[in-house]
Design a protein around this motif. Structure first.
Motif, short mmCIF file in Angstrom:
data_model
loop_
_atom_site.label_atom_id
_atom_site.label_comp_id
_atom_site.label_asym_id
_atom_site.label_seq_id
_atom_site.Cartn_x
_atom_site.Cartn_y
_atom_site.Cartn_z
N ASP A 121 41.44 26.45 43.14
CA ASP A 121 42.16 25.97 41.96
C ASP A 121 41.86 26.84 40.74
OD1 ASP A 121 43.29 23.83 43.33
OD2 ASP A 121 41.51 22.58 43.01
N ILE A 122 40.56 27.06 40.53
CA ILE A 122 40.15 27.82 39.34
C ILE A 122 39.10 28.84 39.78
CG2 ILE A 122 38.99 27.68 37.09
CD1 ILE A 122 40.05 24.77 36.87
N VAL A 123 39.32 30.10 39.40
CA VAL A 123 38.31 31.11 39.71
C VAL A 123 37.63 31.49 38.39
CG1 VAL A 123 40.01 33.02 39.67
CG2 VAL A 123 37.81 33.33 40.81
N ILE A 124 36.31 31.50 38.43
CA ILE A 124 35.52 31.84 37.23
C ILE A 124 34.82 33.16 37.49
CG2 ILE A 124 33.59 31.12 35.76
CD1 ILE A 124 34.32 28.19 36.52
N VAL A 125 34.90 34.07 36.53
CA VAL A 125 34.24 35.36 36.66
C VAL A 125 33.00 35.35 35.77
CG1 VAL A 125 34.46 37.86 36.41
CG2 VAL A 125 36.46 36.49 37.06
N GLY A 288 30.00 42.73 50.72
CA GLY A 288 30.11 43.71 51.80
C GLY A 288 31.01 44.88 51.47
N GLY A 289 31.49 44.96 50.21
CA GLY A 289 32.34 46.08 49.81
C GLY A 289 33.81 45.84 50.10
N LYS A 290 34.14 44.62 50.54
CA LYS A 290 35.55 44.32 50.84
C LYS A 290 36.27 43.89 49.56
CE LYS A 290 36.16 43.42 55.63
NZ LYS A 290 34.89 43.29 56.32
N SER A 291 37.54 44.25 49.49
CA SER A 291 38.36 43.88 48.34
C SER A 291 39.11 42.59 48.66
CB SER A 291 39.33 45.04 48.08
OG SER A 291 40.25 44.67 47.10
N ILE A 292 38.78 41.54 47.93
CA ILE A 292 39.36 40.22 48.23
C ILE A 292 40.17 39.74 47.04
CG2 ILE A 292 38.84 37.81 48.87
CD1 ILE A 292 37.86 39.81 50.97
N GLN A 293 41.37 39.27 47.30
CA GLN A 293 42.17 38.67 46.24
C GLN A 293 41.96 37.16 46.27
OE1 GLN A 293 46.20 39.97 45.64
NE2 GLN A 293 46.89 37.90 45.19
N ILE A 294 41.42 36.62 45.18
CA ILE A 294 41.23 35.17 45.09
C ILE A 294 42.36 34.61 44.25
CG2 ILE A 294 39.66 33.31 44.40
CD1 ILE A 294 37.34 35.32 44.65
N ASN A 295 43.25 33.86 44.90
CA ASN A 295 44.38 33.26 44.19
C ASN A 295 43.94 31.94 43.56
OD1 ASN A 295 46.28 35.27 45.07
ND2 ASN A 295 46.19 34.30 47.10
N ALA A 296 44.39 31.69 42.34
CA ALA A 296 44.02 30.44 41.66
C ALA A 296 45.07 30.14 40.60
CB ALA A 296 42.66 30.60 41.00
N SER A 297 45.13 28.89 40.18
CA SER A 297 46.12 28.59 39.14
C SER A 297 45.61 29.07 37.79
CB SER A 297 46.46 27.10 39.12
OG SER A 297 45.53 26.39 38.37
N SER A 298 44.29 29.23 37.65
CA SER A 298 43.74 29.76 36.39
C SER A 298 42.54 30.65 36.67
CB SER A 298 43.29 28.63 35.47
OG SER A 298 44.39 27.88 35.01
N VAL A 299 42.37 31.64 35.80
CA VAL A 299 41.22 32.55 35.88
C VAL A 299 40.44 32.41 34.57
CG1 VAL A 299 40.48 34.95 36.12
CG2 VAL A 299 42.61 34.19 37.23
N ILE A 300 39.16 32.07 34.68
CA ILE A 300 38.33 31.98 33.47
C ILE A 300 37.34 33.14 33.50
CG2 ILE A 300 36.67 30.58 32.19
CD1 ILE A 300 37.95 28.07 33.36
N VAL A 301 37.46 34.02 32.53
CA VAL A 301 36.60 35.21 32.49
C VAL A 301 35.44 34.93 31.52
CG1 VAL A 301 36.48 37.68 31.99
CG2 VAL A 301 38.55 36.71 33.04
N ALA A 302 34.23 34.96 32.06
CA ALA A 302 33.03 34.56 31.29
C ALA A 302 31.97 35.65 31.47
CB ALA A 302 32.52 33.22 31.82
#
Ligand SMILES: Cc1cc2nc3c(=O)[nH]c(=O)nc-3n(C[C@H](O)[C@H](O)[C@H](O)COP(=O)(O)OP(=O)(O)OC[C@H]3O[C@@H](n4cnc5c(N)ncnc54)[C@H](O)[C@@H]3O)c2cc1C
Length: 578
Positions: A121-125, A288-302
């Motif tokens: 739902d929400i990905v936080i960085v 592991g060095g893999k590029s993963i796309q995390i889909n979410a309705s919102s991205v919170i960059v912290a």
């Protein structure tokens, strides 16, 4: 709590005490970027014989990710239309007019291929102060939250934070501190900032602060006192052991984990996924060095700002030639560039800094240094000169705000703080550790000593006649008890005439860059046109607009109050979009 053991708070490699080596309080293990180890290594004084540990024992910085082959199909699958447009244009050497050139444009514009996708739902960085607040708020409301953190453990700069501002907390009620005027506090802060900061943002931060601290208490955050810190009102809620690594991070991490937040460590966020002008996810490079796309309705960059990137810092007219980064690892400009590439508006022309003066090679602020940090505020009777041997400031200026200490030195090529023996005797106050540090400084050549003003000038590499003129002029002001150049208070005007003479070469210790991206009142990033970018939030110091060039710390702990407030407010807004 992976990698987090509060029972072992000593750096196993430099064996420093936890109060002086908080970087390692987070991991409890030898850390490649321990301030002390880095300094010793830079000086070349750490040799094989002093290093009792194998290099395998040291947690290295996240491995450098191998450049990804540009896989056009993967790329098209991985990024949305806006990012694609920007990236293709950049590939063709022709960025869209509205898109700013980030400092490290190449790294950002490189289109990322994607090895896999995930949904939440929400990905936080970022799992520092603001990221943890956002994670707890969102997950306790039932959202599926993934929090990616580039380092091996949670904490970020928050591990070193001493406390948090609040008005109206339970702790204050218990102490009988009930008569504080929020309006007066906000007015004073805005006046100190010459009205160049965001008023409504202050209103939200201050008015929510009491409830925010109560919320922290309810989540097990531990404090040892509420005091005035360097201000006049009892608004500073001091964490247990004077640091977030003990009082804040472990408790908020546990609360977030208990509520189901999925933490991914050693995972670097590289690109915001934009779809039809909205943020719909983030592309990360995982452990592991893999590029993963995390889909979410919102991205919170912290992500805690870009202070580690001196190319960016020097754009604020700060001479970084001799400066050293002493903040927590994980604060380069990757996140800033990622946000600019997503169309967010730059705030770096207004960035404020948490920064202190230091004598290179001597123990720093966090290491009990006598001549670093304190020297800028605690020796008002000294004389400060630039590379032309000119005074340039009332040396007592930073009494009003220690964070001003480096500001007038920013454009200097070189800054020396001068003391004669009489001044130094006052400053040293008979402390043996000060004598030891002074001798270390003399041995390294960062502190110069001479029997005459002329010889001191030669040792410092400044013009001897110019220095003699400066000293003569200064001494005449001392005799007249009137500093006709900078108005230093008469009580600090002390004749410079008792040999031997000392020159301390001081340079900035850079800790935090505060404010890099512009946001709206919900902490949504905004575009250059001022429109909110749906689904994209920037919180903590990365999105702070409470300071403009100067970190006015009249509201003690205000940055951290903003961390918690912005994290919670952004999470609530993101929840409303689910
Ligand atoms: C030593 C010190 C003492 C301080 N003391 C105080 C104080 O007493 N009171 C106060 O109000 N303020 C204080 N501050 C200022 C401020 O509150 C802190 O800097 C605080 O940590 C900011 O919180 P944040 O959430 O914005 O960033 P941080 O807590 O630094 O968290 C950011 C996190 O994001 C991670 N990250 C960054 N980029 C990426 C990426 N691309 N992908 C994944 N993860 C990423 C980082 O590794 C980090 O863990 C202090 C700062 C320092 C350094």
């Amino acid at each position: 709590m992976p990698g987090y053991d509060t029972s072992e708070l000593v750096c196993l490699r430099c064996r420093d005490e936890r109060t002086r080596c908080f970087l390692n309080a987070v991991s409890g293990r030898p850390y490649a970027r321990c301030v002390k180890i880095r300094r010793l290594a830079k000086e070349g004084t750490m040799t094989e014989s002093t290093n009792e540990f194998e290099t395998d024992d040291i947690i290295e910085e996240p491995a450098v990710v191998a450049p990804h082959t540009i896989d056009r199909r993967g790329f098209l699958r991985g990024v949305g239309a806006t990012a694609l447009l920007g990236s293709l244009a950049a590939l063709g050497g022709c960025a869209p007019a509205a898109q700013k050139e980030p400092a490290n444009a190449e790294a950002v514009a490189e289109p990322l291929s994607v090895d896999g996708t995930e949904d939440c739902d929400i990905v936080i960085v970022g799992a520092g102060g603001s990221g943890l607040a956002a994670a707890v708020e969102a997950s306790e409301a039932g959202a599926r939250v993934i929090c990616v953190e580039r380092e091996a453990a949670a904490g970020g700069g928050e591990a070193g934070v001493e406390g948090i501002f609040a008005v109206g907390s339970r702790m204050q009620e218990q102490e009988g501190v009930t008569n504080l005027s929020t309006g007066a506090l906000i007015r004073r802060e805005l006046e100190a900032a010459q009205q160049r900061v965001n008023g409504p943002r202050y209103v939200d931060m201050v008015h929510n602060s009491g409830e925010n601290v109560n919320w922290l208490l309810d989540h097990g955050v531990t404090f040892m006192s509420v005091d005035a810190d360097n201000g006049t009102e009892k608004v500073f809620h001091r964490f247990e052991d004077d640091k977030g690594a003990v009082g804040y991070v472990p408790h908020m991490l546990k609360a977030a984990e208990d509520a189901g937040v999925d933490f991914r460590y050693n995972t670097l966020a590289k690109q915001i996924v934009m779809t039809d002008g909205k943020a719909t996810g983030v592309i990360v490079i995982d452990e592991g060095g893999k590029s993963i796309q995390i889909n979410a309705s919102s991205v919170i960059v912290a992500t805690g700002g870009f202070a580690e990137d001196f190319e960016m810092v020097s754009k604020n007219d700060i001479n970084t030639e001799d400066a050293v980064y002493v903040g927590m690892p994980g604060h380069d400009a990757t996140a800033h560039n990622m946000l600019i590439a997503a169309g967010a508006k730059d705030y770096t022309q207004n960035t404020a800094y948490l920064m202190a003066l230091a004598v290179r090679g001597l123990p720093g602020y966090f290491e009990g240094g006598k001549f670093s940090f304190l020297i800028g505020v605690a020796a008002p009777y000294s004389i400060w000169i630039n590379e032309n041997a000119e005074r340039f400031v009332n040396e007592n200026f930073s009494q009003v705000n220690a964070m001003l200490m480096t500001v007038p030195t920013w454009p200097n090529k070189k800054t020396h703080i001068l003391m004669d023996q009489a001044m130094l005797d006052i400053y040293m106050n008979g402390e043996q550790s000060a004598v030891d540090q002074l001798n270390d400084g003399l041995a390294s050549g960062e502190v110069l000593k001479a029997d005459t003003v002329e010889a001191l000038a030669q040792a410092m590499g400044v013009d001897a006649t110019a220095l003699a003129d400066t000293v003569e002029r200064y001494n005449s002001y001392c005799a007249a008890k009137d500093d006709a150049d900078y108005g230093k208070e008469a009580e600090f005007l002390m004749d410079f005439g008792t040999a031997p003479y000392y020159g301390f070469h001081v340079t900035p210790d850079v800790q935090v860059a505060i404010g890099s991206i512009q946001t709206d009142r919900n902490f949504n990033a905004i575009t250059d046109a001022g429109d909110s970018i749906e689904g994209l939030y920037v919180v903590g110091v990365e999105g702070a607009m409470l300071w403009s060039n100067i970190y006015t710390i009249n509201i003690a702990g205000g940055a951290n109050a903003n961390n918690v407030n912005s994290g919670r407010m952004a999470a609530k807004h993101a929840l409303s979009r689910l």
